[in-house]
Design a protein around this motif. Structure first.
Motif, PDB file in Angstrom:
ATOM      1  N   PRO A  12      -8.101   8.975  -9.582  1.00 52.38           N
ATOM      2  CA  PRO A  12      -8.528   8.186  -8.413  1.00 52.38           C
ATOM      3  C   PRO A  12      -8.776   6.716  -8.755  1.00 52.38           C
ATOM      4  CG  PRO A  12      -9.786  10.214  -8.582  1.00 52.38           C
ATOM      5  CD  PRO A  12      -8.987  10.106  -9.831  1.00 52.38           C
ATOM      6  N   TRP A  13      -9.309   6.478  -9.943  1.00 52.81           N
ATOM      7  CA  TRP A  13      -9.605   5.109 -10.375  1.00 52.81           C
ATOM      8  C   TRP A  13      -8.311   4.349 -10.624  1.00 52.81           C
ATOM      9  CZ3 TRP A  13     -14.706   4.484  -9.821  1.00 52.81           C
ATOM     10  CH2 TRP A  13     -15.519   5.619  -9.922  1.00 52.81           C
ATOM     11  N   ILE A  14      -7.334   5.027 -11.199  1.00 54.10           N
ATOM     12  CA  ILE A  14      -6.053   4.393 -11.491  1.00 54.10           C
ATOM     13  C   ILE A  14      -5.308   4.095 -10.192  1.00 54.10           C
ATOM     14  CG2 ILE A  14      -3.797   4.746 -12.588  1.00 54.10           C
ATOM     15  CD1 ILE A  14      -5.393   6.434 -14.741  1.00 54.10           C
ATOM     16  N   VAL A  15      -5.320   5.047  -9.270  1.00 53.76           N
ATOM     17  CA  VAL A  15      -4.679   4.850  -7.967  1.00 53.76           C
ATOM     18  C   VAL A  15      -5.311   3.657  -7.249  1.00 53.76           C
ATOM     19  CG1 VAL A  15      -4.411   5.880  -5.669  1.00 53.76           C
ATOM     20  CG2 VAL A  15      -3.929   7.232  -7.699  1.00 53.76           C
ATOM     21  N   TYR A  16      -6.623   3.591  -7.278  1.00 50.74           N
ATOM     22  CA  TYR A  16      -7.334   2.463  -6.653  1.00 50.74           C
ATOM     23  C   TYR A  16      -6.910   1.146  -7.295  1.00 50.74           C
ATOM     24  CZ  TYR A  16     -11.125  -0.674  -5.282  1.00 50.74           C
ATOM     25  OH  TYR A  16     -11.847  -1.727  -4.805  1.00 50.74           O
ATOM     26  N   ALA A  17      -6.854   1.121  -8.620  1.00 49.02           N
ATOM     27  CA  ALA A  17      -6.485  -0.113  -9.323  1.00 49.02           C
ATOM     28  C   ALA A  17      -5.091  -0.582  -8.938  1.00 49.02           C
ATOM     29  CB  ALA A  17      -6.582   0.099 -10.830  1.00 49.02           C
ATOM     30  N   ILE A  18      -4.196   0.353  -8.715  1.00 47.21           N
ATOM     31  CA  ILE A  18      -2.822  -0.002  -8.363  1.00 47.21           C
ATOM     32  C   ILE A  18      -2.731  -0.484  -6.915  1.00 47.21           C
ATOM     33  CG2 ILE A  18      -0.487   0.930  -7.991  1.00 47.21           C
ATOM     34  CD1 ILE A  18      -1.117   2.816 -10.423  1.00 47.21           C
ATOM     35  N   ILE A  19      -3.396   0.216  -6.006  1.00 50.38           N
ATOM     36  CA  ILE A  19      -3.262  -0.082  -4.579  1.00 50.38           C
ATOM     37  C   ILE A  19      -4.168  -1.217  -4.119  1.00 50.38           C
ATOM     38  CG2 ILE A  19      -3.558   0.854  -2.240  1.00 50.38           C
ATOM     39  CD1 ILE A  19      -2.796   3.583  -3.389  1.00 50.38           C
ATOM     40  N   ALA A  20      -5.354  -1.298  -4.693  1.00 48.82           N
ATOM     41  CA  ALA A  20      -6.377  -2.220  -4.186  1.00 48.82           C
ATOM     42  C   ALA A  20      -6.127  -3.659  -4.608  1.00 48.82           C
ATOM     43  CB  ALA A  20      -7.756  -1.766  -4.628  1.00 48.82           C
ATOM     44  N   SER A  59      -6.009  -7.667  -3.599  1.00 52.84           N
ATOM     45  CA  SER A  59      -7.049  -8.405  -2.884  1.00 52.84           C
ATOM     46  C   SER A  59      -6.958  -8.204  -1.368  1.00 52.84           C
ATOM     47  CB  SER A  59      -6.974  -9.893  -3.221  1.00 52.84           C
ATOM     48  OG  SER A  59      -5.716 -10.411  -2.843  1.00 52.84           O
ATOM     49  N   ASP A  60      -5.781  -7.859  -0.863  1.00 52.56           N
ATOM     50  CA  ASP A  60      -5.617  -7.655   0.581  1.00 52.56           C
ATOM     51  C   ASP A  60      -5.714  -6.200   1.007  1.00 52.56           C
ATOM     52  OD1 ASP A  60      -5.191 -10.369   0.910  1.00 52.56           O
ATOM     53  OD2 ASP A  60      -3.044 -10.158   0.541  1.00 52.56           O
ATOM     54  N   GLU A  61      -5.607  -5.270   0.068  1.00 59.01           N
ATOM     55  CA  GLU A  61      -5.505  -3.860   0.427  1.00 59.01           C
ATOM     56  C   GLU A  61      -6.598  -2.984  -0.188  1.00 59.01           C
ATOM     57  OE1 GLU A  61      -3.646  -2.766   2.768  1.00 59.01           O
ATOM     58  OE2 GLU A  61      -2.642  -4.679   3.018  1.00 59.01           O
ATOM     59  N   TRP A  62      -7.777  -3.507  -0.365  1.00 64.16           N
ATOM     60  CA  TRP A  62      -8.825  -2.706  -0.987  1.00 64.16           C
ATOM     61  C   TRP A  62      -9.210  -1.524  -0.127  1.00 64.16           C
ATOM     62  CZ3 TRP A  62     -14.623  -3.338  -1.015  1.00 64.16           C
ATOM     63  CH2 TRP A  62     -15.118  -3.880   0.169  1.00 64.16           C
ATOM     64  N   ARG A  63      -9.056  -1.656   1.205  1.00 64.58           N
ATOM     65  CA  ARG A  63      -9.376  -0.525   2.082  1.00 64.58           C
ATOM     66  C   ARG A  63      -8.468   0.666   1.784  1.00 64.58           C
ATOM     67  NH1 ARG A  63      -9.124  -4.038   7.377  1.00 64.58           N
ATOM     68  NH2 ARG A  63      -7.599  -4.947   6.018  1.00 64.58           N
ATOM     69  N   TRP A  64      -7.165   0.398   1.682  1.00 63.84           N
ATOM     70  CA  TRP A  64      -6.227   1.490   1.398  1.00 63.84           C
ATOM     71  C   TRP A  64      -6.459   2.047   0.000  1.00 63.84           C
ATOM     72  CZ3 TRP A  64      -4.359   4.075   5.070  1.00 63.84           C
ATOM     73  CH2 TRP A  64      -4.037   3.475   6.269  1.00 63.84           C
ATOM     74  N   GLY A  65      -6.756   1.184  -0.939  1.00 66.65           N
ATOM     75  CA  GLY A  65      -7.063   1.649  -2.295  1.00 66.65           C
ATOM     76  C   GLY A  65      -8.266   2.574  -2.297  1.00 66.65           C
ATOM     77  N   ALA A  66      -9.302   2.192  -1.538  1.00 68.26           N
ATOM     78  CA  ALA A  66     -10.517   3.016  -1.458  1.00 68.26           C
ATOM     79  C   ALA A  66     -10.226   4.359  -0.787  1.00 68.26           C
ATOM     80  CB  ALA A  66     -11.608   2.268  -0.702  1.00 68.26           C
ATOM     81  N   ILE A  67      -9.477   4.326   0.299  1.00 65.36           N
ATOM     82  CA  ILE A  67      -9.157   5.563   1.020  1.00 65.36           C
ATOM     83  C   ILE A  67      -8.319   6.502   0.144  1.00 65.36           C
ATOM     84  CG2 ILE A  67      -7.834   6.515   2.963  1.00 65.36           C
ATOM     85  CD1 ILE A  67      -8.724   3.917   4.525  1.00 65.36           C
ATOM     86  N   VAL A  68      -7.283   5.964  -0.498  1.00 69.33           N
ATOM     87  CA  VAL A  68      -6.422   6.797  -1.343  1.00 69.33           C
ATOM     88  C   VAL A  68      -7.204   7.281  -2.569  1.00 69.33           C
ATOM     89  CG1 VAL A  68      -4.310   6.859  -2.724  1.00 69.33           C
ATOM     90  CG2 VAL A  68      -4.300   5.742  -0.495  1.00 69.33           C
TER      91      VAL A  68
END
Length: 186
Positions: A9-17, A19-28
């Motif tokens: 989950p932490w790695i997925v967040y780091a990839i997706i989040a 500066s503009d997409e932290w919401r999607w990173g958090a959700i995923v």
């Protein structure tokens, strides 16, 4: 390798989040953490085997709520540092209660007869302390970078990679070193 899966989950967040997409990173990150925890519970795993994934579920629930309620929160900029601060708190906290987060994971791969040995606990306490130190260093370094050079993406990635790879390598190396030392004793 099963222990590293908890970091997904932490790695997925780091990839997706970004500066503009932290919401999607958090959700995923939240969905990934919940799926890992559910999968592990269905398999009958104990909570001490999934400390990192469980911690991720709590962290990403909070970050998802914040990111949806206040998408332009100043916390967004410090997401990488917050992740490592949370992980450092998880690791240091597990040491404080004398249940290093690596202990449950190690019990899944180590022979049952060594689980109660003081050396087994000590090895896991040392490994957890190395992870805790790496997370702490990353949190401080990333806070500094984000406050002075928030667009230094290469530096952020380097800090994240080094502070993950170093304790992962130590985790693979240290138990073998201790085993070799014990095997060499008469």
């Amino acid at each position: 390798m099963p222990g590293l899966l908890g970091f997904a989950p932490w790695i997925v967040y780091a990839i997706i989040a970004t500066s503009d997409e932290w919401r999607w990173g958090a959700i995923v990150g939240l969905v990934t953490a919940l799926l890992l925890v559910a999968k592990d519970k269905i398999k009958g795993r104990a909570w001490d085997e999934m400390v990192i994934a469980s911690s991720a579920a709590v962290f990403f629930a909070v970050i998802t709520a914040i990111s949806l309620a206040a998408p332009h929160s100043p916390l967004m900029l410090y997401g990488p540092a917050l992740v490592n601060l949370w992980l450092a708190g998880t690791a240091w906290g597990s040491l404080a209660i004398r249940k290093p987060f690596t202990l449950g994971i190690a019990k899944t791969t180590a022979p049952q007869e060594i689980h109660a040995l003081p050396a087994f606990y000590k090895v896991n306490a040392v490994i957890t302390a190395v992870w805790a130190g790496a997370f702490t260093i990353a949190a401080v370094a990333l806070t500094w970078v984000m406050s002075v050079a928030p667009h230094a993406t290469a530096l952020v990635i380097t800090i994240k990679a080094v502070t993950f790879a170093a304790p992962a390598a130590f985790t693979a190396w240290y138990p073998k070193r201790v085993q070799a030392r014990f095997a060499a004793q008469p």
